[in-house]
Write a protein that holds these residues in place. Structure first.
Motif, PDB file in Angstrom:
ATOM      1  N   UNK A   1      47.604  24.844 174.328  1.00 42.09           N
ATOM      2  CA  UNK A   1      47.717  23.595 173.577  1.00 42.09           C
ATOM      3  C   UNK A   1      46.763  23.544 172.397  1.00 42.09           C
TER       4      UNK A   1
ATOM      5  N   UNK B   1      54.698  16.777 171.137  1.00 43.13           N
ATOM      6  CA  UNK B   1      54.298  15.860 170.064  1.00 43.13           C
ATOM      7  C   UNK B   1      53.731  16.629 168.870  1.00 43.13           C
ATOM      8  N   UNK B   2      52.986  17.723 169.121  1.00 45.06           N
ATOM      9  CA  UNK B   2      52.470  18.441 167.950  1.00 45.06           C
ATOM     10  C   UNK B   2      53.582  19.240 167.273  1.00 45.06           C
ATOM     11  N   UNK B   3      54.544  19.719 168.063  1.00 45.73           N
ATOM     12  CA  UNK B   3      55.686  20.384 167.429  1.00 45.73           C
ATOM     13  C   UNK B   3      56.484  19.381 166.605  1.00 45.73           C
TER      14      UNK B   3
ATOM     15  N   UNK C   1      49.563  23.692 158.133  1.00 47.87           N
ATOM     16  CA  UNK C   1      50.595  22.711 157.824  1.00 47.87           C
ATOM     17  C   UNK C   1      50.168  21.799 156.687  1.00 47.87           C
TER      18      UNK C   1
ATOM     19  N   UNK D   1      53.020  27.337 165.951  1.00 47.12           N
ATOM     20  CA  UNK D   1      53.279  26.366 167.014  1.00 47.12           C
ATOM     21  C   UNK D   1      54.221  26.951 168.056  1.00 47.12           C
TER      22      UNK D   1
ATOM     23  N   UNK E   1      55.135  16.901 165.091  1.00 49.80           N
ATOM     24  CA  UNK E   1      54.324  16.764 163.887  1.00 49.80           C
ATOM     25  C   UNK E   1      54.723  17.798 162.848  1.00 49.80           C
ATOM     26  N   UNK E   2      54.869  19.052 163.304  1.00 47.86           N
ATOM     27  CA  UNK E   2      55.290  20.118 162.390  1.00 47.86           C
ATOM     28  C   UNK E   2      56.664  19.802 161.812  1.00 47.86           C
TER      29      UNK E   2
ATOM     30  N   UNK F   1      49.712  10.768 172.313  1.00 48.12           N
ATOM     31  CA  UNK F   1      48.447  11.274 172.839  1.00 48.12           C
ATOM     32  C   UNK F   1      47.688  10.177 173.571  1.00 48.12           C
TER      33      UNK F   1
ATOM     34  N   UNK G   1      52.516  10.745 166.939  1.00 47.32           N
ATOM     35  CA  UNK G   1      51.732  11.681 167.757  1.00 47.32           C
ATOM     36  C   UNK G   1      50.520  10.980 168.355  1.00 47.32           C
ATOM     37  N   UNK G   2      49.919  10.034 167.630  1.00 48.37           N
ATOM     38  CA  UNK G   2      48.770   9.326 168.194  1.00 48.37           C
ATOM     39  C   UNK G   2      49.199   8.474 169.384  1.00 48.37           C
TER      40      UNK G   2
ATOM     41  N   UNK H   1      52.421  16.773 175.193  1.00 48.45           N
ATOM     42  CA  UNK H   1      51.534  16.927 174.033  1.00 48.45           C
ATOM     43  C   UNK H   1      51.994  18.077 173.149  1.00 48.45           C
ATOM     44  N   UNK H   2      52.466  19.170 173.786  1.00 49.96           N
ATOM     45  CA  UNK H   2      53.014  20.275 172.989  1.00 49.96           C
ATOM     46  C   UNK H   2      54.197  19.796 172.168  1.00 49.96           C
TER      47      UNK H   2
END
Lengths: 132, 129
Positions: A41, B33-35, A52, A35, B37-38, B78, B74-75, B30-31
């Motif tokens: 993206x 939000x996925x980070x 993950x 990431x 998530x991690x 998005x 995250x949803x 969005x980047x």
């Protein structure tokens, strides 16, 4: 029933649990590296969705082997099920939102499945007015 | 076991750090939000490692809750992602913030100085009914 020394199985479960914990943490680390390092993206979405989840599943298997009680295993299975259900959905939604808001370069895509109907706003079909 | 737990905790800590760096940098929401998530998944993993080490089971429900909360977050981001203007998603440094604030304060001072008593801040004149 095997008459083996229970200590052997306990030790074996602990060793396997330790291996699972290490492997799961390694996969989590690879997701973190992905990431941070990946360039766009959609590549980052890939790093979040695949290693993950695998890392988390391995970590939870490690916990299950270590705790060894059925209620705990049930709850851990619930966590795994949630992850497997929600992770593809959230990755898909993030990717689609990225395409819609122009954060994905169309030149990067091999197959642009959203290009046709997402490029233009969708219109509802004209409904014929019912005669009175 | 203790060695494995230490190493796993270290790996998870590094993963969380990398995710935080991406949250700080991330060019778009969005980047981030996925980070995030991690980061949530790493948190779940860290609690799992702790539960495996101490054999405590009362922290397991936290894992269920966290795995759902991360998904909802995250949803939601998005779903409401919008086109960001150029440079909008960049976190400004303290110098840039100070420059922007100085400009804003000057504009405020100028506006304050241009007031006159007739139109602003004057006392009530004549009979107040």
């Amino acid at each position: 029933m095997t008459q083996a020394d229970p200590g052997v199985w306990t030790t074996l479960a602990d060793v396997v649990a330790a291996a699972c914990l290490l492997l799961g943490a390694y996969f989590s680390l690879s997701a973190g590296v992905g990431v941070l390092r990946f360039g766009n993206l959609l590549a980052r979405t890939h790093a979040v969705a695949k290693p993950q989840v695998l890392g988390l599943i391995l970590l939870l298997i490690g916990v299950a082997l270590r705790v060894r009680s059925w209620p705990t295993v049930t709850m851990l299975a619930l966590v795994v099920a949630f992850q497997l259900l929600t992770s593809p959905v959230s990755a898909h939604m993030v990717g689609r939102a990225g395409v819609r808001t122009g954060k994905v370069d169309p030149a990067d895509l091999e197959v642009d499945e959203l290009g046709g109907d997402e490029a233009e706003p969708r219109r509802l079909p004209e409904e014929p007015t019912a005669p009175r | 076991m203790i060695v494995a737990v230490f190493v796993a905790t270290g790996l998870l800590a590094v993963a969380a750090l990398l995710a935080v760096v991406r949250i700080e940098r991330g060019p778009s929401m969005l980047d981030r939000s996925i980070a995030f998530d991690v980061l949530t998944s790493v948190l779940v993993g860290a609690i799992a490692v702790e539960a495996a080490w101490s054999r405590r089971t009362e922290t397991i429900p936290i894992l269920v809750v966290l795995s759902l909360v991360g998904f909802v977050g995250s949803v939601a981001i998005a779903r409401f992602a919008s086109v960001e203007p150029e440079g909008e998603g960049v976190v400004r440094s303290s110098d840039e913030i100070a420059a922007g604030e100085a400009g804003r304060m000057e504009a405020l001072d100028a506006a304050e100085a241009s007031h006159d008593a007739e139109h602003h801040g004057g006392g009530a004149e004549g009979e107040v009914r």
